[in-house]
Design an enzyme around this catalytic site. Structure first.
Site, PDB file in Angstrom:
ATOM      1  CG  HIS A  87      -1.510  59.448  19.562  1.00  0.00           C
ATOM      2  ND1 HIS A  87      -1.140  58.230  20.100  1.00  0.00           N
ATOM      3  CD2 HIS A  87      -2.355  60.015  20.449  1.00  0.00           C
ATOM      4  CE1 HIS A  87      -1.751  58.074  21.268  1.00  0.00           C
ATOM      5  NE2 HIS A  87      -2.501  59.138  21.502  1.00  0.00           N
TER       6      HIS A  87
ATOM      7  CG  HIS B 266      -4.493  63.851  21.313  1.00  0.00           C
ATOM      8  ND1 HIS B 266      -3.481  64.350  22.113  1.00  0.00           N
ATOM      9  CD2 HIS B 266      -4.714  62.575  21.748  1.00  0.00           C
ATOM     10  CE1 HIS B 266      -3.114  63.418  22.985  1.00  0.00           C
ATOM     11  NE2 HIS B 266      -3.846  62.342  22.787  1.00  0.00           N
TER      12      HIS B 266
ATOM     13  CG  HIS C 210       1.015  60.061  28.374  1.00  0.00           C
ATOM     14  ND1 HIS C 210       0.038  59.611  29.236  1.00  0.00           N
ATOM     15  CD2 HIS C 210       0.384  60.399  27.222  1.00  0.00           C
ATOM     16  CE1 HIS C 210      -1.135  59.658  28.620  1.00  0.00           C
ATOM     17  NE2 HIS C 210      -0.952  60.135  27.394  1.00  0.00           N
TER      18      HIS C 210
ATOM     19  CG  ASP D  51      -5.371  60.503  28.183  1.00  0.00           C
ATOM     20  OD1 ASP D  51      -5.961  60.633  27.085  1.00  0.00           O
ATOM     21  OD2 ASP D  51      -4.241  59.994  28.283  1.00  0.00           O
ATOM     22  CG  HIS D  52      -4.134  64.280  26.095  1.00  0.00           C
ATOM     23  ND1 HIS D  52      -2.836  64.729  26.216  1.00  0.00           N
ATOM     24  CD2 HIS D  52      -4.061  62.922  26.087  1.00  0.00           C
ATOM     25  CE1 HIS D  52      -2.013  63.684  26.274  1.00  0.00           C
ATOM     26  NE2 HIS D  52      -2.730  62.584  26.192  1.00  0.00           N
TER      27      HIS D  52
ATOM     28  CG  HIS E 218      -6.969  60.042  22.746  1.00  0.00           C
ATOM     29  ND1 HIS E 218      -5.741  59.505  22.419  1.00  0.00           N
ATOM     30  CD2 HIS E 218      -7.839  59.581  21.786  1.00  0.00           C
ATOM     31  CE1 HIS E 218      -5.852  58.752  21.337  1.00  0.00           C
ATOM     32  NE2 HIS E 218      -7.114  58.789  20.935  1.00  0.00           N
TER      33      HIS E 218
ATOM     34  CG  ASP F 111      -0.397  61.249  23.904  1.00  0.00           C
ATOM     35  OD1 ASP F 111       0.199  61.940  24.747  1.00  0.00           O
ATOM     36  OD2 ASP F 111      -1.361  60.509  24.193  1.00  0.00           O
TER      37      ASP F 111
END
Length: 282
Positions: A110, A54, A173, A58-59, A56, A134
């Protein structure tokens, strides 16, 4: 097929999946390019593609830099917000990287464009792998930022929950201890939750990852996969599985939220009035 688990940022995982006969590799959620390239050099492999679950940061934040450093790199994902995206994938689409087979599993909730990746090698004795981003965590599930409980219920029961039970779960995570503490609140008599939590705490103390789990294990201790179980329904006060899931997510969101603790030295400084001049209005 060899999976390298790479811890990055505060609690993220990115993964390097290596096709051992060709030494070609595929990255999943390449958030930190420098760290990924270090592993690639150490393993002596060639990065052929990135699979992004996805958009975001941090990915996906490493995609552009890796695309610049690795000409011809393919970047797969289901959301146009993903940086450096070259190939938009759809639910059920299959990809091939040498002997590695990938099935794309669309799991919106998400984020509205979240994609999980199910990987296996034909004629291999090894269990298949699920890179769940996530959507599904060890002992938990992702927050419903851009979707609904109905969507997450479909994701967890009809899409991911229908995969082979020996599937290894590699999530986005490291939040296993916290997830299982909540699971224990939901089912205080569940012995599997107690055992897994004790194990996860030990791993945490040793600074070791808790991934992968297996799908079979998740059904024993993950409350979000146990919405038809009587203790979980009793905890939520609901019987409809979607409503159970919705209530669980709300309860989990409010579960022991960490409080910001002021720095003791800063508090003393306030007490002594040392910040006074800085706080005065000009």
């Amino acid at each position: 097929m060899k999976v390298k688990v790479i811890s990055v940022l505060e609690d993220n995982y990115m993964y390097l999946v290596i096709e051992e006969s060709t030494r070609d590799a595929v990255a999943v959620d390449a958030a930190v390019p420098k760290r990924l390239l270090e592993i690639i050099r150490k393993e002596d492999v060639v990065l052929r593609a990135i699979l992004t679950t996805h958009h975001h940061w941090d990915h996906a934040r490493g995609n552009e830099e890796l695309a610049r450093l690795c000409p011809g790199l393919r970047v797969f994902g289901a959301d146009q917000r993903i940086g450096a995206l070259t190939h938009t994938v759809t639910h059920g689409q299959e990809l091939t990287f040498g002997a590695i087979r990938v099935r794309c599993l669309f799991t919106p909730c998400h984020t509205s464009g979240h994609m999980c990746y199910f990987m296996w090698e034909d004629d291999s004795p090894d269990a298949p792998a699920l890179f769940s981003g996530d959507t599904l965590f060890v002992g938990g599930c992702g927050q419903f930022f851009e979707g609904t409980a109905e969507q997450m219920y479909t994701n967890l029961t009809q899409i991911l929950g229908a995969l082979p039970k020996d599937t290894k779960v590699f999530c986005g995570h490291e939040c296993t201890v916290r997830n299982l503490k909540f699971a224990l609140k939901v089912e205080p008599e569940n012995e599997m939750v107690k055992e897994k939590l004790a194990w996860a705490k030990q791993r945490d103390e040793e600074d070791l990852p808790t991934v992968p789990s297996t799908l079979q294990e998740e059904f024993l201790y993950n409350p979000f996969l146990r919405v038809t179980e009587e203790p979980v329904q009793r905890f939520t006060g609901q019987t409809d599985p979607v409503e159970v899931l919705r209530t669980l997510r709300t309860e989990r969101d409010n579960f022991k939220k960490p409080k910001e603790r002021p720095n003791p030295s800063a508090m003393l400084a306030f007490d002594w009035g040392l910040f006074g001049p800085l706080l005065e209005k000009k």
